[in-house]
Design an enzyme around this catalytic site. Structure first.
Site, PDB file in Angstrom:
ATOM      1  N   GLY A  13      -2.350   3.942 -69.818  1.00 31.89           N
ATOM      2  CA  GLY A  13      -2.929   5.258 -69.527  1.00 31.89           C
ATOM      3  C   GLY A  13      -4.439   5.228 -69.280  1.00 31.89           C
ATOM      4  N   ASP A  33      -5.571  -2.168 -78.997  1.00 30.61           N
ATOM      5  CA  ASP A  33      -4.456  -1.208 -79.058  1.00 30.61           C
ATOM      6  C   ASP A  33      -3.522  -1.616 -80.184  1.00 30.61           C
ATOM      7  OD1 ASP A  33      -3.335   0.899 -76.648  1.00 30.61           O
ATOM      8  OD2 ASP A  33      -1.860   0.273 -78.165  1.00 30.61           O
ATOM      9  N   VAL A  60      -6.344   1.900 -85.380  1.00 32.02           N
ATOM     10  CA  VAL A  60      -7.679   2.495 -85.581  1.00 32.02           C
ATOM     11  C   VAL A  60      -7.769   3.338 -86.849  1.00 32.02           C
ATOM     12  CG1 VAL A  60      -8.285   2.494 -83.122  1.00 32.02           C
ATOM     13  CG2 VAL A  60      -7.226   4.525 -84.134  1.00 32.02           C
ATOM     14  N   SER A 139     -10.347  16.492 -75.510  1.00 32.72           N
ATOM     15  CA  SER A 139      -9.213  16.974 -74.711  1.00 32.72           C
ATOM     16  C   SER A 139      -9.532  18.396 -74.313  1.00 32.72           C
ATOM     17  CB  SER A 139      -7.943  16.947 -75.574  1.00 32.72           C
ATOM     18  OG  SER A 139      -6.921  17.736 -74.986  1.00 32.72           O
ATOM     19  N   TYR A 152      -2.772  18.613 -83.115  1.00 29.33           N
ATOM     20  CA  TYR A 152      -3.488  17.911 -82.045  1.00 29.33           C
ATOM     21  C   TYR A 152      -4.787  18.646 -81.711  1.00 29.33           C
ATOM     22  CZ  TYR A 152      -4.270  15.672 -77.521  1.00 29.33           C
ATOM     23  OH  TYR A 152      -4.813  14.977 -76.469  1.00 29.33           O
ATOM     24  N   LYS A 156      -8.738  17.519 -82.105  1.00 30.20           N
ATOM     25  CA  LYS A 156      -9.626  17.410 -80.935  1.00 30.20           C
ATOM     26  C   LYS A 156     -10.847  18.334 -81.061  1.00 30.20           C
ATOM     27  CE  LYS A 156      -7.320  14.200 -78.818  1.00 30.20           C
ATOM     28  NZ  LYS A 156      -7.920  12.883 -78.553  1.00 30.20           N
ATOM     29  N   PRO A 182      -9.842  15.423 -71.032  1.00 31.35           N
ATOM     30  CA  PRO A 182      -8.867  15.504 -69.945  1.00 31.35           C
ATOM     31  C   PRO A 182      -8.023  16.770 -70.059  1.00 31.35           C
ATOM     32  CG  PRO A 182      -8.710  13.383 -71.098  1.00 31.35           C
ATOM     33  CD  PRO A 182      -9.584  14.288 -71.927  1.00 31.35           C
ATOM     34  N   ILE A 184      -4.625  17.990 -67.707  1.00 33.11           N
ATOM     35  CA  ILE A 184      -3.280  17.428 -67.582  1.00 33.11           C
ATOM     36  C   ILE A 184      -3.358  16.136 -66.771  1.00 33.11           C
ATOM     37  CG2 ILE A 184      -0.979  17.816 -66.622  1.00 33.11           C
ATOM     38  CD1 ILE A 184      -1.381  20.773 -67.365  1.00 33.11           C
ATOM     39  N   ARG A 186      -1.302  12.544 -65.989  1.00 31.00           N
ATOM     40  CA  ARG A 186       0.042  11.956 -66.098  1.00 31.00           C
ATOM     41  C   ARG A 186      -0.021  10.592 -66.759  1.00 31.00           C
ATOM     42  NH1 ARG A 186       4.055  14.256 -67.310  1.00 31.00           N
ATOM     43  NH2 ARG A 186       3.257  15.937 -66.044  1.00 31.00           N
TER      44      ARG A 186
HETATM   45  P1  ADP Z   1      -3.650   8.701 -72.849  1.00 30.59           P
HETATM   46  O1  ADP Z   1      -3.628   7.679 -71.779  1.00 30.59           O
HETATM   47  O2  ADP Z   1      -3.447  10.095 -72.366  1.00 30.59           O
HETATM   48  O3  ADP Z   1      -4.865   8.560 -73.735  1.00 30.59           O
HETATM   49  P2  ADP Z   1      -1.364   7.283 -73.970  1.00 30.59           P
HETATM   50  O4  ADP Z   1      -0.357   7.683 -75.004  1.00 30.59           O
HETATM   51  O5  ADP Z   1      -0.874   6.905 -72.627  1.00 30.59           O
HETATM   52  O6  ADP Z   1      -2.414   8.478 -73.861  1.00 30.59           O
HETATM   53  O7  ADP Z   1      -2.254   6.095 -74.552  1.00 30.59           O
HETATM   54  C1  ADP Z   1      -2.722   6.092 -75.875  1.00 30.59           C
HETATM   55  C2  ADP Z   1      -2.860   4.645 -76.319  1.00 30.59           C
HETATM   56  O8  ADP Z   1      -3.327   4.640 -77.666  1.00 30.59           O
HETATM   57  C3  ADP Z   1      -1.532   3.874 -76.308  1.00 30.59           C
HETATM   58  O9  ADP Z   1      -1.690   2.628 -75.669  1.00 30.59           O
HETATM   59  C4  ADP Z   1      -1.211   3.701 -77.783  1.00 30.59           C
HETATM   60  O10 ADP Z   1      -0.489   2.496 -78.077  1.00 30.59           O
HETATM   61  C5  ADP Z   1      -2.606   3.665 -78.385  1.00 30.59           C
HETATM   62  N1  ADP Z   1      -2.602   3.995 -79.806  1.00 30.59           N
HETATM   63  C6  ADP Z   1      -1.912   4.985 -80.422  1.00 30.59           C
HETATM   64  N2  ADP Z   1      -2.139   4.965 -81.740  1.00 30.59           N
HETATM   65  C7  ADP Z   1      -2.997   3.953 -81.980  1.00 30.59           C
HETATM   66  C8  ADP Z   1      -3.621   3.427 -83.147  1.00 30.59           C
HETATM   67  N3  ADP Z   1      -3.368   3.945 -84.352  1.00 30.59           N
HETATM   68  N4  ADP Z   1      -4.467   2.373 -83.030  1.00 30.59           N
HETATM   69  C9  ADP Z   1      -4.716   1.838 -81.807  1.00 30.59           C
HETATM   70  N5  ADP Z   1      -4.146   2.280 -80.674  1.00 30.59           N
HETATM   71  C10 ADP Z   1      -3.304   3.327 -80.745  1.00 30.59           C
END
Ligand code: ADP
Length: 256
Positions: A13, A33, A60, A139, A152, A156, A182, A184, A186
């Protein structure tokens, strides 16, 4: 060694798009991640394209792990210049029925995770002694709440306050703190939001998505690249005089 940008939630994303965008601007990229498979793949793809990048598997919500991430990335890739607190989670449910464990986890990841990122990055920037950039994922839900997004939206709104307070406190050290909002976009996160919202409202997913589209002035959903562009600007020398701000990237859904 060059200048390092750490991006959390960079396995897919917006975070993934940001990793590519900041790599093009010349930063060494720490791709962080919780998802080992995606984060490893993104770092590999960056290296295949000739960029300097390394993957870090991290939650995180774990403060010690975030501090360790900063230390490791500096050792592996060079001095820290940019920290993007992009990792986040969302769920859609009514304020009455929202599951307590889900609420706690969401605050741990979105709000506390961002807090730990700011603490770890700012500590390092102060030690390095020549400023730095902290960029947080807010957001549209940080300025305009929607139904079914109470946890959520609260997280935010909190990130926007955290951004402003940290910006005031850290400005004297030439550390800027900004956030991007952001509308909306995708991504897999958006897919899950649409699916659950449609279910609760008794709509089909295409109907739900069509309803959302009518609210976007520019007539299309945003792309991860649209958001990455704003993050790259916050990280660039051009944004040196900007701090404590949130920039809406929403195609004209909200004007404040
Ligand atoms: P967006 O692109 O809209 O920010 P996504 O769900 O596509 O949302 O991406 C969010 C990213 O954050 C994902 O790759 C997810 O694995 C990662 N993520 C979610 N929770 C954690 C966490 N606790 N620590 C690190 N990364 C995380």
């Amino acid at each position: 060694m060059g200048q390092t940008a750490i991006i959390t939630g960079a396995g897919q994303g917006i975070g993934e798009a940001t990793a590519y965008r900041l790599a093009k601007d010349g930063f060494n990229i720490a791709v962080a991640d919780i998802n080992e498979q995606t984060v490893t793949q993104v770092a590999q793809n960056l290296r295949n394209q000739g960029f300097e990048a390394k993957a870090y598997v991290i939650d995180v919500a774990d403060r010690e792990a975030v501090f360790q991430l900063v230390d490791d990335a500096i050792n592996d890739l060079g001095e820290l210049a940019v920290f993007v607190n992009n990792a986040g989670v969302a769920f859609i449910d009514s304020v009455i029925d929202s599951d307590p464990d889900k609420i706690s986890r969401l605050f741990d990841v979105n709000l506390k995770g961002t807090y730990w990122g700011i603490q770890a990055a700012a500590t390092t920037f102060k030690t390095q002694g020549h400023g730095g950039r902290i960029i947080n994922a807010a957001s549209l839900a940080s300025v305009e709440a929607s139904a079914l997004q109470s946890a959520y939206s609260a997280s935010k709104f909190g990130i926007r306050g955290l951004t402003q307070s940290a910006a005031k406190e850290l400005a004297a050290d030439q550390i800027t703190v900004n956030s991007y909002s952001p509308g909306i976009v995708r991504t897999p996160l958006r897919d899950s939001i649409d699916a659950r919202t449609a279910e609760i409202k008794g709509l089909s997913v295409p109907e739900q998505q069509a309803n959302c589209l009518t609210e976007i002035g520019l007539g299309r959903e945003g792309s991860p690249a649209d958001v990455a562009e704003v993050i790259a600007w916050f990280a660039s020398p051009n944004a040196a005089y900007i701090t404590g701000q949130t920039l809406l990237v929403d195609g004209g859904m909200h004007f404040s």
